[in-house]
Scaffold this motif. Structure first.
Motif, PDB file in Angstrom:
ATOM      1  N   UNK A   1       8.989   0.054   1.913  1.00  0.00           N
ATOM      2  CA  UNK A   1       8.148  -0.177   0.719  1.00  0.00           C
ATOM      3  C   UNK A   1       8.366  -1.598   0.176  1.00  0.00           C
ATOM      4  N   UNK A   2       7.459  -1.987  -0.735  1.00  0.00           N
ATOM      5  CA  UNK A   2       7.565  -3.320  -1.347  1.00  0.00           C
ATOM      6  C   UNK A   2       8.121  -3.192  -2.760  1.00  0.00           C
ATOM      7  N   UNK A   3       8.765  -4.254  -3.260  1.00  0.00           N
ATOM      8  CA  UNK A   3       9.228  -4.252  -4.652  1.00  0.00           C
ATOM      9  C   UNK A   3       8.000  -4.441  -5.547  1.00  0.00           C
ATOM     10  N   UNK A   4       7.823  -3.584  -6.564  1.00  0.00           N
ATOM     11  CA  UNK A   4       6.619  -3.729  -7.393  1.00  0.00           C
ATOM     12  C   UNK A   4       6.660  -5.011  -8.232  1.00  0.00           C
ATOM     13  N   UNK A   5       5.807  -5.963  -7.895  1.00  0.00           N
ATOM     14  CA  UNK A   5       5.668  -7.178  -8.702  1.00  0.00           C
ATOM     15  C   UNK A   5       4.671  -6.896  -9.815  1.00  0.00           C
TER      16      UNK A   5
ATOM     17  N   UNK B   1       0.427  -3.377 -12.069  1.00  0.00           N
ATOM     18  CA  UNK B   1      -0.846  -3.091 -12.755  1.00  0.00           C
ATOM     19  C   UNK B   1      -1.731  -2.194 -11.883  1.00  0.00           C
ATOM     20  N   UNK B   2      -1.772  -2.530 -10.589  1.00  0.00           N
ATOM     21  CA  UNK B   2      -2.577  -1.707  -9.667  1.00  0.00           C
ATOM     22  C   UNK B   2      -2.074  -0.259  -9.639  1.00  0.00           C
ATOM     23  N   UNK B   3      -0.733  -0.113  -9.651  1.00  0.00           N
ATOM     24  CA  UNK B   3      -0.130   1.223  -9.594  1.00  0.00           C
ATOM     25  C   UNK B   3      -0.473   2.039 -10.833  1.00  0.00           C
TER      26      UNK B   3
ATOM     27  N   UNK C   1       0.860  -1.205   0.000  1.00  0.00           N
ATOM     28  CA  UNK C   1       0.000   0.000   0.000  1.00  0.00           C
ATOM     29  C   UNK C   1       0.888   1.243   0.000  1.00  0.00           C
ATOM     30  N   UNK C   2       1.985   1.189   0.751  1.00  0.00           N
ATOM     31  CA  UNK C   2       2.940   2.312   0.792  1.00  0.00           C
ATOM     32  C   UNK C   2       3.506   2.594  -0.583  1.00  0.00           C
ATOM     33  N   UNK C   3       3.906   1.537  -1.320  1.00  0.00           N
ATOM     34  CA  UNK C   3       4.460   1.710  -2.678  1.00  0.00           C
ATOM     35  C   UNK C   3       3.422   2.349  -3.599  1.00  0.00           C
ATOM     36  N   UNK C   4       2.190   1.825  -3.481  1.00  0.00           N
ATOM     37  CA  UNK C   4       1.090   2.384  -4.299  1.00  0.00           C
ATOM     38  C   UNK C   4       0.928   3.882  -4.029  1.00  0.00           C
TER      39      UNK C   4
END
Ligand SMILES: NC(=O)c1ccc[n+]([C@@H]2O[C@H](COP(=O)([O-])OP(=O)(O)OC[C@H]3O[C@@H](n4cnc5c(N)ncnc54)[C@H](O)[C@@H]3O)[C@@H](O)[C@H]2O)c1
Length: 447
Positions: free
Chosen positions: A414-418, A423-425, A358-361
């Motif tokens: 933060x998380x690494x964007x998988x 796609x969500x981002x 959620x933080x990355x988003x």
């Protein structure tokens, strides 16, 4: 040079378009009606009141020759509100659109009517101007003032051209030379206001058009020029000339017009010295060419212009503009984007993503929104372009550092964007940008 000619379908503007082509420039017409003379020139149909359309039409242009206006003093007297909107506010819109589109120069078609209040024998561009007595003059003077203000405030270059009274082929039938020629051709007597001793600095329209093209020269930046011929002609002399050229139908005398231009002598020396421009066509020669054109024009059968592919495009463009101008459009767009964003937030929430994702988003959406707003709100003004560019680059660098590097992950949790987070981002970024652009469109429309 790519040059937008507002009023390019009109009397003077159409000659300006012809001469721009002859001089190797690329004119684009901006007018509320298609040109009756040229269907080979890019034409943007639009109103001077439509700032967005004006700015779109100016994109990629180096200069604007602004001639569109309510140019007939009698029409102005009949429709004061509409005329003021076209002449004063319309000019403001042209300047604002030029600023937004990054156009370097606006050349403004003014008139020697601005000297009406002058009492001296001879006036030039440095003469103090008296208060105008006709709304036409007042609204044209407002345009001159706006040109200067835009130069002071935003460094937009201007050139003001004060036209003498134009005549020649394509002239509006109500002007004095066409009216006299028309009456003489119809076998009617010519009517002269007062004693007919009001003098006019007439200028042949093709000479005037060549002055407009010369005004694109760098030397003309932030200068005002009178484009006049060096000899005055009285109304009575015109009537007599037309009688000689067309037919001796007689002259009748009537009352003087209200707020008629009284004809103080206007100097054209500056245009000659700085632009190398003078009106070269003698009056009798110009009137004779007009009579010849008028005869040919009347002899030619009135064949309506065939609807071409270009005209179809113009119709389509006009329809698109109408849709864009509809007040409901940005509202519908804003409400639609807001609803989609709300649905998106609910969907993301229901997924129960870990905090890091959620933080990355959130970081990505905020960074994208910041870059978008910087570009949209600051890019229009040339002075803030550099700040906008540097700030956008900085935000992007911080974003890449935070989301893409292992140090950023640790620092901001933060998380690494998988693939699915990616796609969500993208969806979230598209939605916040759609909502922000709808907000900006609404704010600009209200402003
Ligand atoms: N004709 C004159 O006697 C004279 C004298 C001095 C200065 N001027 C100036 O020269 C310029 C050109 O005059 P002209 O005689 O060619 O006029 P014109 O009426 O022949 O042409 C004006 C053109 O502007 C367009 N136009 C008018 N209002 C518009 C609007 N709101 N939105 C979009 N298009 C619009 C018209 O459709 C027309 O094609 C004007 O600025 C005028 O004030 C004219």
């Amino acid at each position: 040079m790519k040059v937008l000619v507002t009023g390019g379908s009109g009397f003077i503007g159409s000659h300006v378009v012809d001469q721009l082509v002859d001089a190797g420039h690329k004119p684009v017409i901006y007018d509320r009606r298609p040109s009756p003379y040229r269907d080979d020139i890019q034409t943007e149909l639009g109103e001077l009141s439509d700032l967005t359309m004006l700015e779109l039409a100016m994109s990629g242009c180096d200069a604007v020759l602004h001639l569109a206006a309510a140019a007939d003093v009698n029409e102005v007297a009949k429709m004061p509100v509409e005329s003021e909107a076209a002449n004063a506010r319309g000019t403001l819109n042209v300047l604002e659109a030029a600023r937004g589109a990054g156009v370097k120069r606006v050349v403004y078609a003014s008139t020697i009517w601005v000297y009406t209040g002058e009492s001296g024998e001879r006036v030039d561009e440095e003469s103090n101007l008296g208060m105008p007595n006709h709304l036409y003059t007042a609204s044209k003077l407002a345009g001159e003032m706006y040109c200067r203000s835009y130069n002071e405030l935003y460094e937009l270059e201007y050139t003001v051209l004060r036209f003498g009274i134009p005549y020649g082929p394509r002239a509006r039938p109500a002007a004095v030379v066409p009216a006299f020629v028309g009456k003489a051709m119809a076998g009617e007597a010519l009517t002269v206001a007062g004693a007919g001793d009001q003098s006019r600095r007439f200028v042949y329209v093709e000479d005037l058009a060549s002055g407009c093209v010369k005004a694109l020269d760098p030397v003309a930046a932030n200068r005002t020029y009178n484009l006049v011929s060096d000899s005055s002609v009285t109304i009575l002399e015109i009537a007599e000339l037309v009688q000689d050229l067309v037919a001796p139908t007689g002259i009748e005398y009537t009352e003087q017009r209200t707020a008629d231009y009284v004809g103080v002598e206007v100097s054209g020396v500056r245009a000659e010295e700085e632009l190398g421009w003078t009106a070269v066509t003698p009056f009798a020669e110009g009137v004779s060419r007009y009579v010849e054109w008028r005869r040919e024009d009347e002899a030619a059968a009135p064949v309506p212009m065939q609807p071409t592919a270009k005209a179809a495009t113009q119709g389509f463009t006009a329809a698109l503009t109408r849709v864009r101008k509809s007040v409901a459009m940005p509202f519908a767009y804003a409400i639609g984007s807001l609803m989609m964003l709300a649905a998106y937030v609910v969907a993301v929430d229901s997924l129960g993503l870990p905090d890091a994702q959620v933080g990355t988003l959130a970081v990505t959406m905020i960074a994208a929104l910041a870059v978008f707003l910087l570009i949209e709100l600051m890019w229009r003004n040339p002075k803030t372009r550099a700040i906008s560019a540097v700030s956008s680059a900085l935000i992007t660098a911080i974003f890449v550092f935070a989301v893409m590097t292992p140090w950023g992950h640790h620092l901001f949790h933060l998380a690494t964007p998988g693939r699915s987070l990616f796609i969500l981002t993208i969806t979230g970024v598209a939605l916040v940008i759609a909502l922000a652009s709808a907000g900006i469109a609404l704010a600009r429309r209200r402003g």
